[in-house]
Scaffold this motif. Structure first.
Motif, PDB file in Angstrom:
ATOM      1  N   PHE A 206     -44.054   1.928  23.452  1.00  0.00           N
ATOM      2  CA  PHE A 206     -43.056   0.859  23.322  1.00  0.00           C
ATOM      3  C   PHE A 206     -43.241  -0.238  24.353  1.00  0.00           C
ATOM      4  CE2 PHE A 206     -38.591   0.023  21.716  1.00  0.00           C
ATOM      5  CZ  PHE A 206     -38.995  -0.006  20.395  1.00  0.00           C
ATOM      6  N   CYS A 207     -44.079   0.007  25.371  1.00  0.00           N
ATOM      7  CA  CYS A 207     -44.394  -1.058  26.322  1.00  0.00           C
ATOM      8  C   CYS A 207     -45.028  -2.253  25.630  1.00  0.00           C
ATOM      9  CB  CYS A 207     -45.330  -0.539  27.413  1.00  0.00           C
ATOM     10  SG  CYS A 207     -44.542   0.520  28.646  1.00  0.00           S
ATOM     11  N   PHE A 208     -45.701  -2.001  24.497  1.00  0.00           N
ATOM     12  CA  PHE A 208     -46.333  -3.090  23.754  1.00  0.00           C
ATOM     13  C   PHE A 208     -45.312  -3.877  22.942  1.00  0.00           C
ATOM     14  CE2 PHE A 208     -49.699   0.009  24.484  1.00  0.00           C
ATOM     15  CZ  PHE A 208     -50.725  -0.809  24.955  1.00  0.00           C
ATOM     16  N   VAL A 209     -44.117  -3.323  22.812  1.00  0.00           N
ATOM     17  CA  VAL A 209     -43.019  -4.023  22.137  1.00  0.00           C
ATOM     18  C   VAL A 209     -42.187  -4.800  23.158  1.00  0.00           C
ATOM     19  CG1 VAL A 209     -40.926  -3.739  20.746  1.00  0.00           C
ATOM     20  CG2 VAL A 209     -42.930  -2.297  20.303  1.00  0.00           C
ATOM     21  N   ARG A 210     -41.859  -4.146  24.258  1.00  0.00           N
ATOM     22  CA  ARG A 210     -41.100  -4.798  25.332  1.00  0.00           C
ATOM     23  C   ARG A 210     -41.546  -4.221  26.662  1.00  0.00           C
ATOM     24  NH1 ARG A 210     -37.158  -9.112  25.253  1.00  0.00           N
ATOM     25  NH2 ARG A 210     -36.201  -9.111  27.330  1.00  0.00           N
ATOM     26  N   ALA A 211     -42.149  -5.029  27.489  1.00  0.00           N
ATOM     27  CA  ALA A 211     -42.654  -4.575  28.785  1.00  0.00           C
ATOM     28  C   ALA A 211     -41.492  -4.193  29.705  1.00  0.00           C
ATOM     29  CB  ALA A 211     -43.493  -5.660  29.435  1.00  0.00           C
ATOM     30  N   PRO A 212     -41.656  -3.172  30.517  1.00  0.00           N
ATOM     31  CA  PRO A 212     -40.561  -2.729  31.395  1.00  0.00           C
ATOM     32  C   PRO A 212     -40.152  -3.756  32.437  1.00  0.00           C
ATOM     33  CG  PRO A 212     -42.608  -1.555  31.879  1.00  0.00           C
ATOM     34  CD  PRO A 212     -42.832  -2.297  30.601  1.00  0.00           C
ATOM     35  N   TRP A 213     -41.028  -4.698  32.759  1.00  0.00           N
ATOM     36  CA  TRP A 213     -40.692  -5.715  33.749  1.00  0.00           C
ATOM     37  C   TRP A 213     -40.045  -6.955  33.107  1.00  0.00           C
ATOM     38  CZ3 TRP A 213     -45.692  -3.958  32.844  1.00  0.00           C
ATOM     39  CH2 TRP A 213     -46.496  -4.778  32.040  1.00  0.00           C
ATOM     40  N   ASP A 214     -39.955  -6.973  31.786  1.00  0.00           N
ATOM     41  CA  ASP A 214     -39.343  -8.101  31.083  1.00  0.00           C
ATOM     42  C   ASP A 214     -37.849  -7.838  30.939  1.00  0.00           C
ATOM     43  OD1 ASP A 214     -38.817 -10.324  29.604  1.00  0.00           O
ATOM     44  OD2 ASP A 214     -39.965  -9.721  27.831  1.00  0.00           O
ATOM     45  N   VAL A 215     -37.111  -8.055  32.026  1.00  0.00           N
ATOM     46  CA  VAL A 215     -35.700  -7.695  32.104  1.00  0.00           C
ATOM     47  C   VAL A 215     -34.827  -8.878  31.677  1.00  0.00           C
ATOM     48  CG1 VAL A 215     -33.873  -6.791  33.584  1.00  0.00           C
ATOM     49  CG2 VAL A 215     -36.269  -6.174  34.021  1.00  0.00           C
ATOM     50  N   ALA A 216     -33.787  -8.569  30.900  1.00  0.00           N
ATOM     51  CA  ALA A 216     -32.832  -9.593  30.470  1.00  0.00           C
ATOM     52  C   ALA A 216     -31.423  -9.069  30.664  1.00  0.00           C
ATOM     53  CB  ALA A 216     -33.075  -9.953  29.000  1.00  0.00           C
ATOM     54  N   GLY A 217     -30.448  -9.962  30.581  1.00  0.00           N
ATOM     55  CA  GLY A 217     -29.054  -9.557  30.643  1.00  0.00           C
ATOM     56  C   GLY A 217     -28.369  -9.929  31.944  1.00  0.00           C
ATOM     57  N   VAL A 218     -27.068  -9.710  31.980  1.00  0.00           N
ATOM     58  CA  VAL A 218     -26.255  -9.952  33.168  1.00  0.00           C
ATOM     59  C   VAL A 218     -26.121  -8.640  33.921  1.00  0.00           C
ATOM     60  CG1 VAL A 218     -23.993 -10.677  34.013  1.00  0.00           C
ATOM     61  CG2 VAL A 218     -24.979 -11.778  31.974  1.00  0.00           C
ATOM     62  N   TRP A 219     -26.547  -8.645  35.183  1.00  0.00           N
ATOM     63  CA  TRP A 219     -26.590  -7.400  35.949  1.00  0.00           C
ATOM     64  C   TRP A 219     -25.528  -7.398  37.042  1.00  0.00           C
ATOM     65  CZ3 TRP A 219     -29.600  -3.156  34.867  1.00  0.00           C
ATOM     66  CH2 TRP A 219     -30.485  -3.332  33.794  1.00  0.00           C
ATOM     67  N   ASP A 220     -24.569  -6.484  36.874  1.00  0.00           N
ATOM     68  CA  ASP A 220     -23.533  -6.263  37.869  1.00  0.00           C
ATOM     69  C   ASP A 220     -23.391  -4.755  38.074  1.00  0.00           C
ATOM     70  OD1 ASP A 220     -22.220  -5.385  35.599  1.00  0.00           O
ATOM     71  OD2 ASP A 220     -20.895  -7.123  35.477  1.00  0.00           O
ATOM     72  N   ILE A 221     -22.349  -4.323  38.766  1.00  0.00           N
ATOM     73  CA  ILE A 221     -22.206  -2.911  39.079  1.00  0.00           C
ATOM     74  C   ILE A 221     -22.073  -2.066  37.813  1.00  0.00           C
ATOM     75  CG2 ILE A 221     -19.701  -3.128  39.344  1.00  0.00           C
ATOM     76  CD1 ILE A 221     -22.092  -0.749  41.263  1.00  0.00           C
ATOM     77  N   GLN A 222     -21.382  -2.581  36.786  1.00  0.00           N
ATOM     78  CA  GLN A 222     -21.244  -1.835  35.538  1.00  0.00           C
ATOM     79  C   GLN A 222     -22.578  -1.718  34.815  1.00  0.00           C
ATOM     80  OE1 GLN A 222     -17.665  -3.964  33.809  1.00  0.00           O
ATOM     81  NE2 GLN A 222     -17.189  -1.876  33.151  1.00  0.00           N
ATOM     82  N   THR A 223     -23.336  -2.814  34.800  1.00  0.00           N
ATOM     83  CA  THR A 223     -24.635  -2.799  34.143  1.00  0.00           C
ATOM     84  C   THR A 223     -25.547  -1.772  34.792  1.00  0.00           C
ATOM     85  OG1 THR A 223     -24.382  -5.179  33.746  1.00  0.00           O
ATOM     86  CG2 THR A 223     -26.553  -4.224  33.339  1.00  0.00           C
ATOM     87  N   TYR A 224     -25.607  -1.782  36.115  1.00  0.00           N
ATOM     88  CA  TYR A 224     -26.457  -0.817  36.825  1.00  0.00           C
ATOM     89  C   TYR A 224     -25.969   0.619  36.602  1.00  0.00           C
ATOM     90  CZ  TYR A 224     -29.002  -4.447  39.383  1.00  0.00           C
ATOM     91  OH  TYR A 224     -29.812  -5.504  39.712  1.00  0.00           O
ATOM     92  N   SER A 225     -24.669   0.826  36.627  1.00  0.00           N
ATOM     93  CA  SER A 225     -24.113   2.174  36.474  1.00  0.00           C
ATOM     94  C   SER A 225     -24.378   2.725  35.085  1.00  0.00           C
ATOM     95  CB  SER A 225     -22.605   2.157  36.740  1.00  0.00           C
ATOM     96  OG  SER A 225     -22.327   1.747  38.053  1.00  0.00           O
ATOM     97  N   TYR A 226     -24.093   1.926  34.049  1.00  0.00           N
ATOM     98  CA  TYR A 226     -24.265   2.387  32.674  1.00  0.00           C
ATOM     99  C   TYR A 226     -25.744   2.577  32.341  1.00  0.00           C
ATOM    100  CZ  TYR A 226     -19.338   1.249  31.800  1.00  0.00           C
ATOM    101  OH  TYR A 226     -17.977   1.214  31.823  1.00  0.00           O
ATOM    102  N   THR A 227     -26.579   1.692  32.857  1.00  0.00           N
ATOM    103  CA  THR A 227     -28.014   1.830  32.614  1.00  0.00           C
ATOM    104  C   THR A 227     -28.544   3.092  33.285  1.00  0.00           C
ATOM    105  OG1 THR A 227     -28.296  -0.570  32.472  1.00  0.00           O
ATOM    106  CG2 THR A 227     -30.272   0.730  32.873  1.00  0.00           C
ATOM    107  N   SER A 228     -28.086   3.359  34.501  1.00  0.00           N
ATOM    108  CA  SER A 228     -28.522   4.559  35.216  1.00  0.00           C
ATOM    109  C   SER A 228     -28.125   5.816  34.459  1.00  0.00           C
ATOM    110  CB  SER A 228     -27.911   4.580  36.622  1.00  0.00           C
ATOM    111  OG  SER A 228     -28.367   3.477  37.378  1.00  0.00           O
ATOM    112  N   PHE A 229     -26.927   5.812  33.898  1.00  0.00           N
ATOM    113  CA  PHE A 229     -26.480   6.971  33.121  1.00  0.00           C
ATOM    114  C   PHE A 229     -27.382   7.185  31.912  1.00  0.00           C
ATOM    115  CE2 PHE A 229     -24.174   8.941  29.654  1.00  0.00           C
ATOM    116  CZ  PHE A 229     -23.560  10.019  30.255  1.00  0.00           C
ATOM    117  N   ILE A 230     -27.660   6.127  31.173  1.00  0.00           N
ATOM    118  CA  ILE A 230     -28.473   6.239  29.962  1.00  0.00           C
ATOM    119  C   ILE A 230     -29.908   6.630  30.287  1.00  0.00           C
ATOM    120  CG2 ILE A 230     -29.460   4.918  28.029  1.00  0.00           C
ATOM    121  CD1 ILE A 230     -26.857   3.293  27.990  1.00  0.00           C
TER     122      ILE A 230
END
Length: 247
Positions: A206-230
């Motif tokens: 899937f790196c060929f679909v979306r590279a891991p360094w190609d980050v998008a979105g609004v990053w705040d404490i909730q974003t980091y927390s929910y992403t870490s959980f997932i």
């Protein structure tokens, strides 16, 4: 049943319940990230699979390095592992979160869990044995519930978008495949090895679909927390569900 069998059944029940809870919570968190923070679905899947796969393989290799590589020494097992990685693990992960992105977590989860209906039908056809009454009732209710969910009872209309329905049905099919296909691998190799390679291979693909360094979105404490959980905590549901298949 004796005490050993009772303990095994109880353990399986508790693992199944915990896996379902974690999977459901991750879907709700995913919906928030996609729809409220603009996080890219493909990026999240890439990161999730790479991190989880790497962690599981490190754990497997720490216990026994030979176990880590032995699965590649058998050509048939290697092919089955690649198939499981792409058609099973990657497909079920992406289709589920894509369905959430185009609808919502509740709708995607209900559609995905028509997968067991497909499993029941497959087993009945394979064994040439008609399902018992309870299974038939469960199949009927699952189909009826899905119909009401996607149409609100109005034949010829959809209450969700066509693309959401498509990904929801794909997630159900791939869940059935993911459940049935790796059984013989899990009987031969440790679940950490099978799932670890499955996640890592899927993530690399899937790196060929979306590279891991190609980050998008609004990053705040909730974003980091929910992403870490997932990414870190929720994949344990995948591990617990799959590891039970080898028992």
């Amino acid at each position: 049943m004796n005490n050993t069998e009772n303990n095994k059944v109880l353990k399986g029940f508790l693992l199944a319940v915990s896996a379902a809870i974690l999977w459901g919570v991750s879907g709700t968190f995913g919906q928030f990230l996609f729809q409220q923070r603009g996080v890219n679905v493909e990026w999240l899947i890439t990161i999730r699979m790479l991190v989880t796969g790497a962690v599981l393989l490190i754990l497997a290799g720490a216990n026994n390095r030979r176990d880590l590589w032995s699965i590649w020494s058998n050509r048939k097992d290697a092919i089955d592992l690649l198939l499981f990685s792409i058609v099973g693990v990657l497909a079920v992960q992406y289709s589920y979160f894509a369905a959430i992105n185009y609808s919502n977590a509740a709708t995607a989860t209900v559609m995905q869990y028509t997968g067991p209906v497909m499993i029941a039908i497959y087993i009945a056809l394979k064994e040439r044995k008609f399902p018992n009454g309870k299974t038939c009732l469960a199949i009927l209710l699952a189909v009826l519930g899905t119909f009401l969910l996607v149409t609100h009872g109005k034949i010829g209309t959809l209450s969700i978008s066509g693309i959401a329905l498509f990904f929801g049905l794909v997630s159900a099919v791939t869940l059935a495949f993911y459940t049935l296909q790796p059984v013989h691998l899990l009987n031969k190799y440790k679940s950490t090895v099978v799932i670890g390679w499955g996640m890592l291979i899927g993530g690399i693909a899937f790196c060929f679909v979306r590279a891991p360094w190609d980050v998008a979105g609004v990053w705040d404490i909730q974003t980091y927390s929910y992403t870490s959980f997932i990414v870190i905590l929720e994949p344990s549901s995948l591990f617990t569900r799959t590891s039970q298949q080898s028992n």
